[in-house]
Design an enzyme around this catalytic site. Structure first.
Site, short mmCIF file in Angstrom:
data_model
loop_
_atom_site.label_atom_id
_atom_site.label_comp_id
_atom_site.label_asym_id
_atom_site.label_seq_id
_atom_site.Cartn_x
_atom_site.Cartn_y
_atom_site.Cartn_z
CG ASP A 181 -1.88 -1.19 1.20
OD1 ASP A 181 -2.20 -1.67 0.10
OD2 ASP A 181 -2.26 -1.64 2.29
CE LYS A 205 2.35 -2.42 -4.30
NZ LYS A 205 2.12 -2.00 -2.90
N GLY A 263 -4.50 -4.25 -3.84
CA GLY A 263 -5.48 -3.21 -4.13
C GLY A 263 -4.70 -1.96 -4.49
CG HIS A 264 -1.91 -1.99 -6.99
ND1 HIS A 264 -0.98 -2.53 -7.84
CD2 HIS A 264 -1.66 -2.55 -5.78
CE1 HIS A 264 -0.21 -3.38 -7.17
NE2 HIS A 264 -0.61 -3.41 -5.93
CD GLN A 309 0.85 -8.84 -2.53
OE1 GLN A 309 1.54 -9.48 -3.30
NE2 GLN A 309 -0.41 -8.54 -2.83
P1 GDP Z 1 -0.74 0.37 -3.53
O1 GDP Z 1 -1.35 -0.89 -3.06
O2 GDP Z 1 0.73 0.42 -3.30
O3 GDP Z 1 -1.09 0.72 -4.94
O4 GDP Z 1 -1.36 1.52 -2.60
P2 GDP Z 1 -2.92 1.69 -2.19
O5 GDP Z 1 -3.65 2.17 -3.36
O6 GDP Z 1 -3.41 0.46 -1.53
O7 GDP Z 1 -2.81 2.78 -1.06
C1 GDP Z 1 -2.26 4.02 -1.30
C2 GDP Z 1 -3.32 5.09 -0.94
O8 GDP Z 1 -2.70 6.35 -0.84
C3 GDP Z 1 -4.39 5.23 -2.00
O9 GDP Z 1 -5.58 5.60 -1.37
C4 GDP Z 1 -3.85 6.37 -2.86
O10 GDP Z 1 -4.87 7.07 -3.55
C5 GDP Z 1 -3.22 7.24 -1.82
N1 GDP Z 1 -2.05 8.03 -2.25
C6 GDP Z 1 -1.08 7.68 -3.13
N2 GDP Z 1 -0.10 8.62 -3.17
C7 GDP Z 1 -0.47 9.57 -2.28
C8 GDP Z 1 0.16 10.78 -1.84
O11 GDP Z 1 1.26 11.15 -2.24
N3 GDP Z 1 -0.51 11.51 -0.89
C9 GDP Z 1 -1.71 11.11 -0.39
N4 GDP Z 1 -2.28 11.86 0.54
N5 GDP Z 1 -2.31 9.97 -0.78
C10 GDP Z 1 -1.69 9.21 -1.70
P1 IMO Z 2 -0.87 -4.14 -2.26
O1 IMO Z 2 -0.41 -4.70 -3.59
C1 IMO Z 2 -0.99 -4.59 2.05
C2 IMO Z 2 -1.04 -8.65 3.64
C3 IMO Z 2 -2.29 -9.11 4.35
C4 IMO Z 2 -1.70 -10.09 5.35
C5 IMO Z 2 -0.58 -10.74 4.55
C6 IMO Z 2 -0.96 -12.05 3.89
O2 IMO Z 2 -2.17 -3.42 -2.34
O3 IMO Z 2 0.20 -3.37 -1.60
P2 IMO Z 2 -2.49 -12.74 1.83
O4 IMO Z 2 -3.89 -12.38 1.49
O5 IMO Z 2 -1.49 -12.34 0.82
O6 IMO Z 2 -2.36 -14.17 2.25
O7 IMO Z 2 -2.18 -11.88 3.17
O8 IMO Z 2 -0.22 -9.81 3.54
N1 IMO Z 2 -1.25 -8.15 2.27
C7 IMO Z 2 -1.20 -6.85 1.94
N2 IMO Z 2 -1.03 -5.76 2.71
N3 IMO Z 2 -1.08 -4.46 0.72
C8 IMO Z 2 -1.24 -5.55 -0.07
O9 IMO Z 2 -1.21 -5.48 -1.41
C9 IMO Z 2 -1.34 -6.82 0.55
N4 IMO Z 2 -1.50 -8.07 0.09
C10 IMO Z 2 -1.44 -8.87 1.15
O10 IMO Z 2 -2.95 -8.04 4.97
O11 IMO Z 2 -1.10 -9.38 6.41
MG MG Z 3 -2.90 -1.57 -1.81
#
Ligand code: GDP
Ligand code: IMO
Ligand code: MG
Length: 428
Positions: free
Chosen positions: A18, A21, A45-46, A230
């Protein structure tokens, strides 16, 4: 004359996932012809934010919204057809023609409904010791892959696919009997029917030998970006085991997850948040359970993009970050979400751990379960970063924070993200 063979660049998370990415891949996509996922599955979840709207991708690479890009789901990925097809219909509802832009490796493994049931059964049986899995069936699907029992995308085209499925299901049902009673988070029969419908729908996309496709593209000089899921601290080998996911999330995973040689790896963009978050169980030395932690969660909207769970929050951890930078061979750092700390008077960074009276800068075997962080304090920048678009305009205190991270990691921060929107990005 033959074109020089290209290299593949990588975007990956350096923390517990998270990091942002999805946003970064979307931002970098105009510079690439192909975007490829190499591991993980719908546990990811991107989030992408553009034109005043947001979108969450789970299996489809984050280049899908840009014209002229081919998006590849590589052999290292595990696919739940239901989640994939649901995602695709949502993307198509936005007017994007996914048909011409998505290809799927024949060698990618399928997540069966019984994998999801096994995930739920295993987590429930572990009680307090549970991993905190996303319950998408990731662990059981990868376990079947390495156990050599898996069903692959290419198998969908076999005439006896239904019988193959039935034998896998029967084996899983036997395993399920060994678990104490548990709640299934979905209706099995309905999900299974949906699963077969989705499998049929998947056939409209080319099932390819993506390793050949990718290597030939590189040979032809095509630019490719690999998108990690991840983060490095969730890596099956080097993460905070057993509180990890079931794939190699690191740069090395690109080689096996796409079928390319190590010599073909170009830039490695390592993404990190200016603080830390973690969702699920496991060690997190800099975790904050105070008002600052709550502020990070509230301002940063730190709730899971896949499960909606509140994310645990804490200060930036240099011990863990340096470990991740080392193993990934990071060439460029990308810093995310510093804007979340705009109003903080002080910002802390863990520079070492205290373990049993000893101070260490090495990332411990147990992931820092027994570690107390040693902090360095920085003055906050106390001004909004969100509207800034050039590095020169950053407040001095923020520049000092970045400079410290660069000095510690030996790596340049080449992009700073200051908001969720694709435009809220500062390149140096
Ligand atoms: P990912 O799994 O690495 O793609 O990241 P996620 O989407 O799960 O979580 C990142 C969260 O931070 C999302 O809600 C994005 O919209 C938000 N986000 C990304 N870059 C920034 C930033 O520079 N500032 C803020 N405030 N939010 C951001
Ligand atoms: P993105 O790509 C954050 C965590 C789960 C749990 C562990 C194992 O959005 O960054 P799993 O379902 O893979 O067996 O869970 O890994 N986890 C993540 N945490 N971002 C993710 O993906 C994750 N994918 C799995 O919360 O701790
Ligand atoms: Mg994510």
């Amino acid at each position: 004359m033959q074109k020089e063979m290209n290299k593949i660049d990588i975007v990956l998370g350096l923390q517990w996932g998270d990091e942002g990415k999805g946003k970064v891949v979307d931002v970098l996509t105009p510079g690439y012809k192909m975007i490829a996922r190499f591991q993980g599955g719908p546990n990811a979840g991107h989030s992408l934010v553009f034109d005043g709207d947001s979108f969450v991708l789970h299996t489809v690479p984050s280049g899908i919204f840009r014209d002229g890009t081919v998006n590849i789901i590589g052999n290292g990925v595990v696919i739940d057809p239901v989640i994939l097809m649901d995602e695709i219909s949502k993307i198509e509802a936005r007017g994007v023609d996914v048909g011409g832009k998505l290809v799927i490796s024949k060698r990618a493994h399928l997540i069966l409904p019984t994998h999801r049931a096994l995930d739920a059964a295993s987590e429930s049986a572990m009680g307090k010791a549970k991993i905190g899995s996303t319950l998408k069936g990731i662990g059981p699907a990868y376990a079947d892959k390495t156990g050599r029992y898996g069903l692959r995308v290419g198998d969908i085209l076999r005439e006896d696919f239904r019988e193959l499925y039935a034998s896998h299901k029967a084996r899983h049902e036997q395993l399920l009997q060994q678990y104490p009673p548990f709640d299934l988070p979905f209706r099995f029969d309905e999900y299974e029917q949906e699963w077969f419908r989705a499998v049929e729908q998947m056939k409209r996309f080319p099932f390819i030998d993506s390793e050949v496709y990718v290597n030939e593209a590189l040979q032809a000089g095509t630019s490719i970006l690999a998108e990690g899921a991840q983060g490095s601290l969730l890596d099956i080998d080097f993460g905070t085991y057993p509180y990890v996911t079931s794939s190699n999330t690191m740069s090395a995973g690109v080689c096996t997850g796409l079928g390319i040689a190590p010599s073909r790896v170009g830039k490695v963009f390592g993404i990190f948040k200016a603080y830390c978050t973690r969702v699920g169980s496991g060690p997190f030395p800099t975790e904050l359970s105070d008002a600052d932690g709550e502020r990070l969660r509230a301002i940063g909207h730190e709730y899971g993009a896949t499960t909606g769970r509140p994310r645990r929050t804490g200060w930036l951890d240099m011990v863990a970050l340096k470990y991740a930078v080392m193993m990934n061979g990071v060439t460029d750092l990308i810093m995310m979400k510093a804007d979340v700390m705009d109003d903080f008077d002080t910002v802390k960074v863990a520079v070492a751990y205290k373990v049993g009276g000893e101070v260490t800068e090495s990332f411990p075997y147990d992931g820092g379960k027994e570690a107390t962080p040693v902090y360095k304090e920085f003055r906050g920048w106390k001004s909004p970063l969100g509207g800034l678009r050039s590095y020169e305009d950053f407040p001095q205190a923020f520049k000092e924070y970045i400079a410290f991270i660069e000095a510690e990691t030996g790596c340049r921060v080449s992009i700073v993200s200051v908001g969720p929107d694709r435009n809220a990005t500062v390149r140096r």
